[in-house]
Scaffold this active site. Structure first.
Site, PDB file in Angstrom:
ATOM      1  N   HIS A  47      56.566 119.445  73.660  1.00 31.08           N
ATOM      2  CA  HIS A  47      57.596 119.772  72.665  1.00 31.08           C
ATOM      3  C   HIS A  47      57.528 121.235  72.229  1.00 31.08           C
ATOM      4  O   HIS A  47      58.145 121.611  71.248  1.00 31.08           O
ATOM      5  CB  HIS A  47      57.508 118.825  71.464  1.00 31.08           C
ATOM      6  CG  HIS A  47      57.930 117.420  71.784  1.00 31.08           C
ATOM      7  ND1 HIS A  47      57.880 116.389  70.879  1.00 31.08           N
ATOM      8  CD2 HIS A  47      58.440 116.877  72.925  1.00 31.08           C
ATOM      9  CE1 HIS A  47      58.325 115.270  71.447  1.00 31.08           C
ATOM     10  NE2 HIS A  47      58.652 115.538  72.696  1.00 31.08           N
TER      11      HIS A  47
ATOM     12  N   ASN B 229      66.971 106.893  76.518  1.00 34.58           N
ATOM     13  CA  ASN B 229      67.502 107.768  77.576  1.00 34.58           C
ATOM     14  C   ASN B 229      68.980 108.117  77.428  1.00 34.58           C
ATOM     15  O   ASN B 229      69.407 109.222  77.789  1.00 34.58           O
ATOM     16  CB  ASN B 229      67.300 107.106  78.947  1.00 34.58           C
ATOM     17  CG  ASN B 229      65.830 106.946  79.300  1.00 34.58           C
ATOM     18  OD1 ASN B 229      64.980 107.670  78.770  1.00 34.58           O
ATOM     19  ND2 ASN B 229      65.521 106.014  80.184  1.00 34.58           N
TER      20      ASN B 229
ATOM     21  N   ARG C  25      60.743 116.291  80.750  1.00 28.06           N
ATOM     22  CA  ARG C  25      60.898 115.015  80.047  1.00 28.06           C
ATOM     23  C   ARG C  25      61.299 113.880  80.997  1.00 28.06           C
ATOM     24  O   ARG C  25      60.865 112.730  80.828  1.00 28.06           O
ATOM     25  CB  ARG C  25      61.951 115.168  78.945  1.00 28.06           C
ATOM     26  CG  ARG C  25      62.110 113.925  78.098  1.00 28.06           C
ATOM     27  CD  ARG C  25      62.921 114.256  76.864  1.00 28.06           C
ATOM     28  NE  ARG C  25      63.055 113.121  75.977  1.00 28.06           N
ATOM     29  CZ  ARG C  25      64.221 112.573  75.632  1.00 28.06           C
ATOM     30  NH1 ARG C  25      65.356 113.065  76.110  1.00 28.06           N
ATOM     31  NH2 ARG C  25      64.246 111.552  74.813  1.00 28.06           N
TER      32      ARG C  25
ATOM     33  N   HIS D 257      59.581 110.173  81.150  1.00 31.97           N
ATOM     34  CA  HIS D 257      60.321 108.920  80.991  1.00 31.97           C
ATOM     35  C   HIS D 257      60.329 108.089  82.267  1.00 31.97           C
ATOM     36  O   HIS D 257      60.530 106.879  82.210  1.00 31.97           O
ATOM     37  CB  HIS D 257      61.753 109.194  80.501  1.00 31.97           C
ATOM     38  CG  HIS D 257      61.829 109.525  79.045  1.00 31.97           C
ATOM     39  ND1 HIS D 257      62.913 109.234  78.265  1.00 31.97           N
ATOM     40  CD2 HIS D 257      60.924 110.115  78.222  1.00 31.97           C
ATOM     41  CE1 HIS D 257      62.680 109.627  77.011  1.00 31.97           C
ATOM     42  NE2 HIS D 257      61.480 110.185  76.967  1.00 31.97           N
TER      43      HIS D 257
HETATM   44  C1  HEM Z   1      54.338 111.388  71.986  1.00 29.78           C
HETATM   45  C2  HEM Z   1      55.432 110.668  72.021  1.00 29.78           C
HETATM   46  C3  HEM Z   1      56.777 111.295  72.233  1.00 29.78           C
HETATM   47  C4  HEM Z   1      57.889 111.035  71.496  1.00 29.78           C
HETATM   48  C5  HEM Z   1      58.004 110.060  70.332  1.00 29.78           C
HETATM   49  C6  HEM Z   1      58.938 111.872  72.014  1.00 29.78           C
HETATM   50  C7  HEM Z   1      60.244 111.886  71.539  1.00 29.78           C
HETATM   51  C8  HEM Z   1      61.204 112.811  71.897  1.00 29.78           C
HETATM   52  C9  HEM Z   1      62.518 112.884  71.321  1.00 29.78           C
HETATM   53  C10 HEM Z   1      63.085 111.941  70.273  1.00 29.78           C
HETATM   54  C11 HEM Z   1      63.148 113.941  71.883  1.00 29.78           C
HETATM   55  C12 HEM Z   1      64.582 114.426  71.590  1.00 29.78           C
HETATM   56  C13 HEM Z   1      65.553 113.624  72.463  1.00 29.78           C
HETATM   57  C14 HEM Z   1      66.999 113.806  72.074  1.00 29.78           C
HETATM   58  O1  HEM Z   1      67.302 114.118  70.936  1.00 29.78           O
HETATM   59  O2  HEM Z   1      67.862 113.625  72.946  1.00 29.78           O
HETATM   60  C15 HEM Z   1      62.243 114.540  72.829  1.00 29.78           C
HETATM   61  C16 HEM Z   1      62.510 115.635  73.598  1.00 29.78           C
HETATM   62  C17 HEM Z   1      61.655 116.128  74.557  1.00 29.78           C
HETATM   63  N1  HEM Z   1      60.456 115.551  74.953  1.00 29.78           N
HETATM   64 FE1  HEM Z   1      59.449 114.121  73.968  1.00 29.78          FE
HETATM   65  N2  HEM Z   1      58.455 112.620  73.048  1.00 29.78           N
HETATM   66  C18 HEM Z   1      57.139 112.289  73.231  1.00 29.78           C
HETATM   67  C19 HEM Z   1      56.302 112.770  74.210  1.00 29.78           C
HETATM   68  C20 HEM Z   1      56.702 113.645  75.209  1.00 29.78           C
HETATM   69  C21 HEM Z   1      55.941 113.935  76.400  1.00 29.78           C
HETATM   70  C22 HEM Z   1      54.605 113.276  76.748  1.00 29.78           C
HETATM   71  C23 HEM Z   1      56.659 114.844  77.107  1.00 29.78           C
HETATM   72  C24 HEM Z   1      56.341 115.465  78.436  1.00 29.78           C
HETATM   73  C25 HEM Z   1      55.140 115.588  78.937  1.00 29.78           C
HETATM   74  C26 HEM Z   1      57.852 115.132  76.345  1.00 29.78           C
HETATM   75  C27 HEM Z   1      58.796 116.066  76.681  1.00 29.78           C
HETATM   76  C28 HEM Z   1      59.944 116.322  75.947  1.00 29.78           C
HETATM   77  C29 HEM Z   1      60.795 117.474  76.187  1.00 29.78           C
HETATM   78  C30 HEM Z   1      60.504 118.595  77.145  1.00 29.78           C
HETATM   79  C31 HEM Z   1      61.898 117.335  75.320  1.00 29.78           C
HETATM   80  C32 HEM Z   1      63.128 118.239  75.243  1.00 29.78           C
HETATM   81  C33 HEM Z   1      64.117 117.790  76.325  1.00 29.78           C
HETATM   82  C34 HEM Z   1      65.400 118.584  76.439  1.00 29.78           C
HETATM   83  O3  HEM Z   1      65.591 119.589  75.755  1.00 29.78           O
HETATM   84  O4  HEM Z   1      66.240 118.164  77.256  1.00 29.78           O
HETATM   85  N3  HEM Z   1      57.861 114.358  75.224  1.00 29.78           N
HETATM   86  N4  HEM Z   1      61.056 113.814  72.823  1.00 29.78           N
END
Ligand code: HEM
Ligand code: NAG
Ligand code: NAG
Length: 322
Positions: free
Chosen positions: A195, A96, A64, A68
């Site tokens: 995800h 972030n 992630r 970002h």
């Molecule tokens: C399509 C639009 C996307 C949205 C709206 C989105 C939104 C989010 C949100 C809200 C979270 C939870 C954050 C939290 O609660 O602290 C999250 C987690 C995550 N996102 Fe996305 N995301 C998107 C696309 C992506 C992309 C493109 C990637 C990587 C290629 C990605 C990788 C991740 C990962 C791996 C997590 C878990 C992180 C952790 O456990 O520390 N996301 N995302």
């Protein structure tokens, strides 16, 4: 005559080269550090490996971090800069703050890399390699990573607020946000498959599990049990983005969407009767298509506006400009 026809060939060749270098990114390359830092890839991998052995979620956090970084003024390590008296950085931007993790792992990698080849490898490239290694270690696809990015000297909190997609996004908003950085709808759906690993805080999925109707009837109450309806209570409680295999990089994310078990509003938008349903079905049926599309899309994401040539710098400390 012979001279002018050979110069004609030379001009054609040059024109072709210029055309070609405009459409692919000529400066990033998979062997960028092979002479200047031959131990780079093994050094990064062993630290990512031990960070994930200690906490499997760290693989998700590192992936992630790359997303970002790339979505805000390109893949330039800007997300790593701490706030200074001259500028407010990205770390405390809305998407972030209290959310992005892994900065200490990047610092650890950077100091190990500085030990083997000082002043050579950018922080932006370290983030890219750590993301790829995380995917591989958690069971996902492998690919050759393009390198040669340089590090930004500035970061912009406003840009981070405005460029990273919100979990409240509609399908059209997701499509347009990705298209603004040159990524297709299919890339967007493939990249959302990230995800399949990691966790989200209650504050990001409260409205979905309490108020939405396109959600599985058993899944919603089980998520509500640790995410109270009242704003401010349990905001930081975590739930897995993929309820089945949250530390395994597989295609279960898409299978969950078919069951209406997407955790975020934005996740379920990809399978909600719209134009991307068929892509989600395809990935849910075929792990290998997902794997190869994900890798290709992540390579394209890594190509967003890199700093190359004399732009930017090679930071000594990922948290500060030199
Ligand atoms: C399509 C639009 C996307 C949205 C709206 C989105 C939104 C989010 C949100 C809200 C979270 C939870 C954050 C939290 O609660 O602290 C999250 C987690 C995550 N996102 Fe996305 N995301 C998107 C696309 C992506 C992309 C493109 C990637 C990587 C290629 C990605 C990788 C991740 C990962 C791996 C997590 C878990 C992180 C952790 O456990 O520390 N996301 N995302
Ligand atoms: C970015 O968003 C955060 C929280 O959502 C807000 O506190 C901050 O003032 C915003 N920064 C800028 C520069 O717009
Ligand atoms: C659910 O929807 C109602 C009515 O629109 C709104 O007042 C409430 O704040 C929402 N609750 C959550 C948790 O989003």
């Amino acid at each position: 005559m012979a001279a002018s026809s050979s110069s004609f060939v030379a001009i054609l060749t040059l024109a072709f080269f210029l055309l070609f270098s405009g459409s692919v990114n000529a400066q990033l390359s998979t062997n960028y550090y092979s002479k200047s830092c031959p131990k780079l890839l093994s050094t990064v991998k062993s630290i990512v490996q031990s960070a994930i052995a200690k906490e499997a979620r760290m693989g998700a956090s590192l992936l992630r971090l790359f997303f970002h970084d790339c979505f805000v003024n390109g893949c330039d390590g800007s997300i790593l800069l701490d706030d200074t008296s001259n500028f407010i950085g990205e770390k405390n931007a809305g998407p972030n703050r209290n959310s992005v993790r892994g900065y200490e792992v990047i610092d650890h990698i950077k100091s190990a890399v500085e030990n083997v080849c000082p002043d050579v490898v950018s922080c932006a490239d370290i983030v890219a390699i750590a993301a790829r290694d995380s995917v591989v270690i958690l069971g996902g696809p492998n690919w050759y990573i393009k390198l040669g990015r340089r590090d930004a000297r500035f970061a912009s909190q406003a840009a981070a607020n405005n460029s990273i997609p919100s979990p409240a996004s509609s399908l059209n908003q997701l499509i347009s946000r990705f298209s603004q950085v040159g990524l297709s709808t299919r890339d967007m759906v493939a990249l959302s498959g990230a995800h399949t690993i990691g966790q989200a805080r209650c504050i990001t999925f409260r409205a979905r599990v309490h108020n939405e109707t396109n959600i599985d009837r058993l899944f919603a109450p089980s998520r509500r049990s640790t995410c109270p309806r009242t704003t401010g209570s349990g905001d930081n409680n975590l739930a897995p983005l993929d309820i089945q295999t949250p530390t395994r990089f597989d295609n279960t994310y898409y299978k969950n969407l078919l069951q209406r078990r997407g955790l975020l509003h934005s996740d379920q938008q990809l399978f909600n009767g719209g134009s991307t349903d068929s892509i989600v079905r395809g990935y849910s049926n075929c792990q290998s298509t997902f794997n190869s599309d994900f890798a290709a899309a992540l390579i394209r994401m890594g190509d967003i506006n890199p700093l190359t040539g004399s732009k930017g710098e090679i930071r000594k400390n990922c948290r500060k400009r030199n």
